[in-house]
Design a protein around this motif. Structure first.
Motif, PDB file in Angstrom:
ATOM      1  N   PHE A  41      -7.869  78.510  38.263  1.00 41.89           N
ATOM      2  CA  PHE A  41      -8.137  77.109  38.609  1.00 41.89           C
ATOM      3  C   PHE A  41      -7.917  76.933  40.112  1.00 41.89           C
ATOM      4  O   PHE A  41      -6.899  77.400  40.639  1.00 41.89           O
TER       5      PHE A  41
ATOM      6  N   GLY B 266     -18.926  65.656  34.808  1.00 37.36           N
ATOM      7  CA  GLY B 266     -18.653  66.363  36.062  1.00 37.36           C
ATOM      8  C   GLY B 266     -17.389  67.204  35.997  1.00 37.36           C
ATOM      9  O   GLY B 266     -16.728  67.424  37.016  1.00 37.36           O
ATOM     10  N   ALA B 267     -17.067  67.711  34.813  1.00 38.33           N
ATOM     11  CA  ALA B 267     -15.805  68.451  34.646  1.00 38.33           C
ATOM     12  C   ALA B 267     -15.965  69.941  34.920  1.00 38.33           C
ATOM     13  O   ALA B 267     -14.984  70.685  34.925  1.00 38.33           O
TER      14      ALA B 267
ATOM     15  N   GLY C 121     -11.769  73.015  35.894  1.00 42.02           N
ATOM     16  CA  GLY C 121     -11.506  74.046  34.882  1.00 42.02           C
ATOM     17  C   GLY C 121     -11.566  75.406  35.541  1.00 42.02           C
ATOM     18  O   GLY C 121     -11.296  75.547  36.745  1.00 42.02           O
TER      19      GLY C 121
ATOM     20  N   LEU D 198     -18.037  70.987  37.614  1.00 44.85           N
ATOM     21  CA  LEU D 198     -18.990  70.771  38.688  1.00 44.85           C
ATOM     22  C   LEU D 198     -18.319  70.720  40.048  1.00 44.85           C
ATOM     23  O   LEU D 198     -17.262  70.117  40.196  1.00 44.85           O
TER      24      LEU D 198
ATOM     25  N   GLN E 116     -20.437  75.035  38.121  1.00 41.22           N
ATOM     26  CA  GLN E 116     -21.799  74.794  38.586  1.00 41.22           C
ATOM     27  C   GLN E 116     -21.702  74.165  39.975  1.00 41.22           C
ATOM     28  O   GLN E 116     -20.985  73.176  40.148  1.00 41.22           O
TER      29      GLN E 116
END
Ligand SMILES: Cc1cc2nc3c(=O)[nH]c(=O)nc-3n(C[C@H](O)[C@H](O)[C@H](O)COP(=O)(O)OP(=O)(O)OC[C@H]3O[C@@H](n4cnc5c(N)ncnc54)[C@H](O)[C@@H]3O)c2cc1C
Length: 298
Positions: free
Chosen positions: A259, A66-67, A222, A69, A295
């Motif tokens: 970010f 889940g990085a 990210g 997401l 995403q």
């Protein structure tokens, strides 16, 4: 036709849960629950659950760490598959070839391969994720990306058919690839033999660079946007005067404008509103449309 009241996963309860909170399984720690959460312990269980999704017309989502997401606050009306059982975290070495299953943590894999004296994925130092998510997103950056060392992938389509795709048939591009299958099950990486100390030095340098340029210790996903061709999304956001702009608990990072960091109490909706504002302001100033890298699930 979708079955309204019956449990489509009846008798699969040992690895399927209903209304499962997803926030703690994302790097952002925000977002609503998954209607169904599926943690298959074998390929057969994965295929069984996928078949039930097809029969009941339930949309399928695949979750890594889940990085990359953002799950919307209302959650996901579908089945979220997570390949985190031991079965999906196996790694096999064959000379300089490393077969890693989808659930393997990329940072752990870097350490293992360095110890084995194998070079090629140190460019991923400081990039959180799994092998599955890393391949899906072609994770990487200025030091290289994972696609460059992929020799083969094993994938499964939404009908449960498993097949292999070889290097010659794979195209990895900026944060994308030509792998269309729903599930990435494993990847074989072709690495190079090198002195472990040298690889470790390089890994540390890359990690330090990331630590100095990105807000690694905050809740984020990210980079929010892809860099438009020849341009830096972060620089465009900075030029639009948006660094440190805050909506609710979401803030454009002072350290890296591409970010958005989540402060305590942040909602997914705060992040989404900030994304829209950034898009509008950057377009107004530079007539550049920013495409999401993150995403977004709903
Ligand atoms: C602090 C921070 C720094 C980051 N820096 C970078 C960076 O420098 N470069 C970079 O490229 N990324 C970066 N990212 C983003 C992220 O680390 C990568 O995109 C990573 O590859 C995501 O992997 P994941 O397993 O967490 O995937 P997830 O976020 O869980 O999922 C991402 C996508 O992959 C799909 N997916 C996941 N697993 C599978 C599977 N087994 N089969 C099929 N599809 C799957 C998901 O459905 C989703 O579409 C950063 C993120 C953070 C939080």
């Amino acid at each position: 036709m979708r079955i309204a009241n019956a449990n489509p996963f009846a008798d699969l309860e040992p690895f399927v849960q209903e209304n499962f909170p997803l926030a703690r399984h994302t790097w952002y720690r925000i977002g609503g629950p998954a209607r169904w959460y599926v943690q298959p312990r074998s390929l057969e269980e994965l295929q069984q659950a996928v078949q039930r999704c097809n029969e009941a017309e339930i949309p399928i989502y695949v979750l890594g760490l889940g990085a990359n997401l953002l799950v919307k606050d209302e959650g996901v009306d579908g089945a979220v598959f997570r390949l985190d059982d031991e079965h999906w975290r196996r790694v096999r070495y064959d000379g300089n070839l490393v077969e890693a299953h989808a659930g393997v943590d990329l940072q752990k894999l870097i350490l293992h391969t360095v110890r084995q004296g194998l070079m090629g994925i140190e460019c991923l130092a400081g990039i959180p994720g799994t092998v599955g998510g890393g391949i899906r997103m072609n994770a990487g950056g200025k030091f290289g990306d994972i696609g460059a060392v992929v020799n083969k992938v094993v994938v499964m389509d939404a009908n449960g058919h498993v097949f292999e795709r070889e290097k010659d048939d794979l195209i990895f591009d900026y944060r994308s690839s030509n792998i269309a299958a729903t599930f990435i099950l494993s990847a074989t990486l072709e690495l190079e033999a090198e002195d472990p100390e040298r690889i470790m030095r390089k890994t540390k340098e890359i990690w330090m660079y990331k630590r100095n340029t990105q807000p690694l210790n905050t809740k984020s996903c990210g980079c929010i946007f892809k860099n438009p061709r020849g341009l830096s999304a972060g620089a465009l956001i900075d030029q639009a005067g948006l660094k440190s702009m805050r909506i609710g608990g979401a803030e454009v990072s002072e350290k890296h404008a591409n970010f958005i960091v989540a402060h305590p109490g942040c909602k997914a909706d705060d992040v989404l509103r900030l994304i829209n504002i950034i898009r509008e302001k950057v377009y107004d100033k530079n007539q550049v449309h920013l495409e999401s890298e993150v995403q977004i699930w709903s």
